[in-house]
Design an enzyme around this catalytic site. Structure first.
Site, short mmCIF file in Angstrom:
data_model
loop_
_atom_site.label_atom_id
_atom_site.label_comp_id
_atom_site.label_asym_id
_atom_site.label_seq_id
_atom_site.Cartn_x
_atom_site.Cartn_y
_atom_site.Cartn_z
N ASN A 103 0.85 -1.20 0.00
CA ASN A 103 0.00 0.00 0.00
C ASN A 103 0.88 1.24 0.00
O ASN A 103 0.39 2.34 0.20
CB ASN A 103 -0.92 0.01 1.24
CG ASN A 103 -2.14 -0.88 1.03
OD1 ASN A 103 -2.68 -0.97 -0.07
ND2 ASN A 103 -2.54 -1.57 2.09
N ASP A 136 10.84 -6.93 -1.62
CA ASP A 136 11.46 -6.71 -0.32
C ASP A 136 12.81 -6.07 -0.60
O ASP A 136 13.49 -6.43 -1.58
CB ASP A 136 11.62 -8.01 0.46
CG ASP A 136 11.77 -7.73 1.94
OD1 ASP A 136 10.84 -7.16 2.53
OD2 ASP A 136 12.83 -8.05 2.52
N GLY A 166 12.07 6.33 3.26
CA GLY A 166 13.05 5.44 3.89
C GLY A 166 14.41 6.10 4.07
O GLY A 166 14.52 7.23 4.55
N ASP A 197 16.38 7.22 1.81
CA ASP A 197 16.76 8.06 0.67
C ASP A 197 17.59 9.31 1.03
O ASP A 197 18.54 9.62 0.31
CB ASP A 197 15.51 8.50 -0.11
CG ASP A 197 15.03 7.42 -1.08
OD1 ASP A 197 15.78 6.46 -1.32
OD2 ASP A 197 13.91 7.55 -1.60
N ARG A 250 15.06 -0.85 -6.98
CA ARG A 250 13.71 -1.37 -7.27
C ARG A 250 13.36 -1.18 -8.74
O ARG A 250 12.78 -2.05 -9.37
CB ARG A 250 12.66 -0.69 -6.37
CG ARG A 250 11.29 -1.38 -6.43
CD ARG A 250 10.36 -0.90 -5.33
NE ARG A 250 10.65 0.44 -4.96
CZ ARG A 250 11.37 0.78 -3.87
NH1 ARG A 250 11.79 -0.12 -3.05
NH2 ARG A 250 11.65 2.05 -3.64
P1 IMP Z 1 10.60 -2.74 2.23
O1 IMP Z 1 11.14 -4.06 1.93
O2 IMP Z 1 10.15 -1.99 1.04
O3 IMP Z 1 9.60 -2.77 3.34
O4 IMP Z 1 11.79 -1.84 2.74
C1 IMP Z 1 12.60 -2.16 3.83
C2 IMP Z 1 13.22 -0.90 4.36
O5 IMP Z 1 14.04 -0.30 3.38
C3 IMP Z 1 12.22 0.18 4.79
O6 IMP Z 1 12.74 0.81 5.93
C4 IMP Z 1 12.18 1.14 3.65
O7 IMP Z 1 11.91 2.44 4.09
C5 IMP Z 1 13.58 1.02 3.10
N1 IMP Z 1 13.54 1.21 1.65
C6 IMP Z 1 12.96 0.42 0.72
N2 IMP Z 1 13.10 0.94 -0.50
C7 IMP Z 1 13.77 2.10 -0.34
C8 IMP Z 1 14.21 3.11 -1.24
O8 IMP Z 1 13.98 3.09 -2.45
N3 IMP Z 1 14.86 4.14 -0.69
C9 IMP Z 1 15.11 4.24 0.64
N4 IMP Z 1 14.73 3.35 1.53
C10 IMP Z 1 14.05 2.27 1.03
#
Ligand code: IMP
Length: 193
Positions: A8, A68, A149, A151, A177
């Site tokens: 989401n 992930d 996150g 960034d 990603r």
């Molecule tokens: P998730 O797997 O997308 O839940 O991400 C795991 C962790 O990495 C979370 O704390 C996100 O905020 C961080 N994260 C995921 N993708 C990014 C990104 O593109 N930039 C910065 N932080 C990210």
């Protein structure tokens, strides 16, 4: 073709919709009526993305993919890695995660790090996985207001800006990603009905 992205997170939905063509309608978890938190009990990024996709596929009978991501910091032996979201605690707060990361890197000269994303796709019961990485370094001060996150403290290699200082289009050229999504999209273009 309708396909659910098991998230989401509006930033991620925006990212994928800007990379995938109109043939695919991307549904969020909210769109399919999934309100519960998805399980993430595995010890690897690939394992967690598959666990999330499998959960949605089994309960909602919809073709789907889940991502992930982990931030792997060399000086911290690859931490926070699979625990990136919960680094400073289960409340999953980005500000707290960044503060803890900078604290743990305080006297470190080696700032090398990478984001790693694994996307798990389940299409008619068949599993495929796609990986993307972005190499870079962690800086001491937060810079930029875009993104999410980690960034604001991550500068990808060959760039002078953090991900948070980039537009979505700029980040999409370089991000972990986006690289994984491009692999997913070319796979779907070749294989999806
Ligand atoms: P998730 O797997 O997308 O839940 O991400 C795991 C962790 O990495 C979370 O704390 C996100 O905020 C961080 N994260 C995921 N993708 C990014 C990104 O593109 N930039 C910065 N932080 C990210």
């Amino acid at each position: 073709m309708k396909i659910c992205f098991a998230t989401n997170n509006q930033n991620k939905l925006k990212e994928i919709r800007s990379l995938i063509d109109d043939r695919f309608e991307i549904l969020s978890l909210q769109d399919i009526g999934c309100e519960e938190e998805l399980p993430e009990n595995q010890e690897t990024i690939a394992g967690n993305s598959l666990e999330k996709a499998q959960y949605v596929y089994d309960r909602y009978q919809v073709n789907c993919f889940a991502d992930d991501t982990g931030l792997e910091v060399d000086a911290l032996d690859g931490e926070p890695g699979v625990y990136s979201a919960r680094y400073a605690g289960t409340h999953r707060d980005s500000g707290d995660n960044i503060r803890l990361l900078l604290e743990n890197l305080k006297s470190e000269e080696n700032r090398k790090a990478r984001f790693r994303t694994v996307i798990s796709l389940i299409n008619d019961g068949k599993v495929d996985q796609f990986e993307g990485t972005a190499e870079g370094r962690i800086i001491d001060d937060l810079k930029g207001l875009h993104g999410f996150g980690y960034d604001p403290v991550f500068i990808p290699e060959h760039s002078g800006k953090t991900f948070a200082e980039m537009t979505l289009e700029e980040k999409n050229q370089l991000s972990h990603r986006a690289k994984a999504i491009r692999k997913l999209v070319s796979f779907l273009n070749a294989h999806a009905k």
